[in-house]
Design a protein around this motif. Structure first.
Motif, mmCIF file in Angstrom:
data_model
loop_
_atom_site.group_PDB
_atom_site.id
_atom_site.type_symbol
_atom_site.label_atom_id
_atom_site.label_comp_id
_atom_site.label_asym_id
_atom_site.label_seq_id
_atom_site.Cartn_x
_atom_site.Cartn_y
_atom_site.Cartn_z
ATOM 1 N N GLU A 428 0.863 -1.193 0.000
ATOM 2 C CA GLU A 428 0.000 0.000 0.000
ATOM 3 C C GLU A 428 0.889 1.230 0.000
ATOM 4 N N TYR A 429 0.451 2.247 -0.714
ATOM 5 C CA TYR A 429 1.024 3.576 -0.547
ATOM 6 C C TYR A 429 -0.024 4.596 -0.940
ATOM 7 N N GLY A 430 0.066 5.768 -0.306
ATOM 8 C CA GLY A 430 -0.926 6.803 -0.575
ATOM 9 C C GLY A 430 -0.526 8.109 0.068
ATOM 10 N N ILE A 431 -1.316 9.140 -0.199
ATOM 11 C CA ILE A 431 -0.986 10.490 0.270
ATOM 12 C C ILE A 431 -1.120 10.599 1.778
ATOM 13 N N GLY A 432 -2.170 10.018 2.335
ATOM 14 C CA GLY A 432 -2.413 10.115 3.772
ATOM 15 C C GLY A 432 -3.703 9.415 4.128
ATOM 16 N N HIS A 433 -4.247 9.746 5.312
ATOM 17 C CA HIS A 433 -5.438 9.073 5.804
ATOM 18 C C HIS A 433 -6.621 10.011 6.043
ATOM 19 N N ARG A 434 -6.413 11.296 5.986
ATOM 20 C CA ARG A 434 -7.496 12.242 6.258
ATOM 21 C C ARG A 434 -7.669 13.186 5.071
ATOM 22 N N MET A 435 -8.179 12.629 4.005
ATOM 23 C CA MET A 435 -8.262 13.363 2.740
ATOM 24 C C MET A 435 -9.664 13.897 2.464
ATOM 25 N N GLY A 436 -10.640 13.536 3.293
ATOM 26 C CA GLY A 436 -12.005 13.956 3.022
ATOM 27 C C GLY A 436 -12.726 12.982 2.115
ATOM 28 N N PRO A 437 -14.015 13.170 1.902
ATOM 29 C CA PRO A 437 -14.808 12.202 1.129
ATOM 30 C C PRO A 437 -14.382 12.066 -0.329
ATOM 31 N N ALA A 438 -13.707 13.061 -0.877
ATOM 32 C CA ALA A 438 -13.292 12.994 -2.279
ATOM 33 C C ALA A 438 -12.045 12.137 -2.470
ATOM 34 N N GLY A 439 -11.390 11.745 -1.366
ATOM 35 C CA GLY A 439 -10.237 10.871 -1.471
ATOM 36 C C GLY A 439 -8.993 11.568 -1.974
ATOM 37 N N TYR A 440 -8.154 10.838 -2.678
ATOM 38 C CA TYR A 440 -6.852 11.340 -3.102
ATOM 39 C C TYR A 440 -6.906 12.196 -4.361
#
Length: 561
Positions: A428-440
């Motif tokens: 897994e990799y991603g920007i973060g965990h608290r991005m809001g409902p619109a996601g990344y």
């Protein structure tokens, strides 16, 4: 022991009547969902097997042969092999015997409306055996049932395994290069991957087609959430297949469908069987965990899961069921025992290592197809007490909240491969965990991080590309374009038959001779997302900025500067 030498036919009318009475009583007591047509899973008659049928009499190599049968006996929970178990003993053409566990099954009909799926039970529940032969020739099978003190053996119809098959067998760790994968027939494989772990089946029907057309071939499924929540989380509707020690049959049916799509499109899967998000009190996960005593379970705190004998026995039962139901699918690559295990509340490396060793050894004893076994960490450096176990055959870690995923992935892919001499996957990799409902998507509309995370592990020795986490990020034309480029690059390269050599650069010049050297900003980035640093991190105070603008030991630089 009782034995029958002929294939059982239908039970007499009196026996069927007893079953109908049992169903009626269960409905009156609220033990089954009448609207959905799910019959109660408990039984209370003499041990008997009948209506044995075979899906086909000729089966290609590595194609699934399915035996279906009805069984009567005395049990409360058909998912507990200590109460009732059936093993199919297949005899191969060369005389080898293979023991395959049977499983309790309910068919379903699916409907989709307003972006949501619903399921309705179809027909009677039954028992099934799934097996994929590897040797051409005639196979015979005996069903061996045990229910309390009663035992019964029944012959199942034989079948012929033919050589007419384009299947390459199961995907495994290569015997030629232990850092890469290949199929049973020796064909090398490189994972062009994503992490679409959850979602309704119709999303996979849409995405797998596009993913495979672009050259994608590897994914991960959480059997712990949403439409794949086979046990771990409480489901609102009660039923005889709900709770600790029972398997949610409609969600198991959903897993069936996605694995069938995988076989159709050539997508191979890590199946994740336990998830840290369900074993934490700070995120609401423990509140909906079936093991929680407040939900009818028997554990008072998440950490007890690693040591409680009853919980461990139930997980072994889940492993047996998973092998029985999905082990025959060539779309299954591995059993992933945990997602981000060190984030589970109460995690202690020594205790968790004992848990992993026990479960991996049990799983190896029941998995006749010998799929890869591993676990997963939410920190890049994992935990040597577990990743170093010989029972853990692959290293799998995750990372979020880094800006330079290309450099981070390169450093840790190389370091973990060197440390463990095992295949590595950035799962897994991603920007973060608290991005809001619109996601990344709004934060990285061009999917630059997706692109860099795909390529960096690929060229650093990983057994696959990085696996970008799906949060409104993946099902996009740009993502498929990046997948296609990576797939074209690895196409035809036999990674499992080759090794990497470092390139020595003596000088760097611009292709355009008129281009003059120029200055640019240097990004000094610490190492966020990993809070369990190696001991040498506390002692490392001086860092050198190299000529390429990177730090010599970025992994030891703390994020809080």
């Amino acid at each position: 022991m009782h034995s029958r030498e002929t294939f059982p036919e239908r039970r007499p009318a009196g026996s069927l009547l007893r079953g109908a009475v049992a169903i009626a009583l269960a409905c009156l007591l609220g033990a089954s969902r009448v609207g959905a047509g799910l019959m109660p899973s408990g039984r209370s008659g003499p041990l008997a097997i009948w209506d044995v049928s075979l899906s086909k009499t000729q089966v290609a190599r590595y194609e699934t042969a399915e035996i279906t049968f009805q069984m009567e006996g005395r049990w409360r929970n058909p998912f507990n092999p200590d109460e009732v178990r059936v093993d199919a003993v297949f005899t191969a053409p060369d005389g080898t015997q293979i023991t395959v566990p049977a499983f309790f099954y309910q068919d379903y009909e699916r409907s989709v409306s307003g972006g949501r799926e619903s399921y309705r039970a179809a027909g009677r529940p039954c028992w099934k055996v799934r097996f994929a032969p590897s040797q051409p020739g005639r196979y015979t099978c005996v069903l061996a049932a045990k229910n309390g003190e009663h035992e019964l053996t029944v012959k199942a119809p034989p079948f012929i395994c033919t050589t007419a098959s384009g299947r390459r067998g199961y995907l495994r760790i290569s015997s030629h290069n232990r850092l890469y994968f290949e199929f049973d027939d020796g064909t090398p494989f490189f994972g062009v991957a994503m992490d679409k772990a959850m979602g309704p089946v119709f999303q996979y029907e849409r995405m797998y087609k596009r993913f495979a057309e672009a050259g994608g071939n590897f994914n991960r499924l959480f059997l712990t959430h949403g439409n794949f929540n086979i046990m771990e989380r409480v489901v609102g509707r009660p039923g005889p297949d709900r709770g600790a020690g029972k398997l949610n049959l409609e969600y198991c049916w959903c897993v069936d469908r996605v694995l069938e799509l995988g076989e159709q499109y050539g997508v191979y899967h890590m199946l994740t069987l336990t998830n840290q998000t369900n074993f934490r009190t700070n995120n609401g996960g423990w509140d909906v965990n079936v093991y929680n005593a407040k939900n009818g379970g028997f554990l008072k705190a998440p950490g007890e899961y690693f040591t409680d004998e009853r919980a461990q026995r139930i997980f072994q039962h889940l492993l047996r069921y998973a092998v029985a139901r999905w082990g025959a699918s060539t779309s299954v690559f591995s059993w992933d025992l945990w997602n981000e295990v060190s984030a589970a509340e109460g995690y202690q490396p020594e205790t968790a290592a004992r848990w992993h060793r026990r479960m991996a050894r049990y799983l190896r004893s029941v998995d006749w197809a010998k799929h890869v076994i591993h676990t997963n960490f939410g920190t890049l450096n994992g935990d040597a007490e577990i990743d170093g176990l010989p029972e853990m055959e692959l290293v799998s870690t995750n990372i979020y909240a880094v800006k330079d995923i290309a450099h981070i992935a390169e450093v840790w892919t190389k370091r973990l491969i060197e440390q463990y001499k095992k295949p590595y996957m950035l799962t897994e990799y991603g920007i973060g965990h608290r991005m809001g409902p619109a996601g990344y998507a709004p934060h990285d509309p061009e999917r630059v991080m997706v692109h860099n995370g795909l390529w960096s592990p690929l060229v650093s020795g990983s057994a696959g590309t990085g696996m970008a986490w799906d949060w409104n990020w993946l099902d996009d034309e740009r993502f498929y374009r990046y997948v296609k480029a990576a797939a074209r690059f690895v196409d035809g390269i036999p990674f499992s038959r080759r090794g990497w050599r470092g390139v020595q650069v003596e000088a760097f010049e611009f292709a355009d001779g008129s281009q003059r050297p120029y200055y640019a900003d240097t990004l000094v980035e610490g190492f966020p997302g990993n809070y369990r640093f190696p001991p040498e991190a506390a002692e490392h105070e001086l860092f050198t900025v190299l000529e390429n603008g990177r730090l010599d030991r970025q992994d030891l630089l703390h994020a809080r500067l």
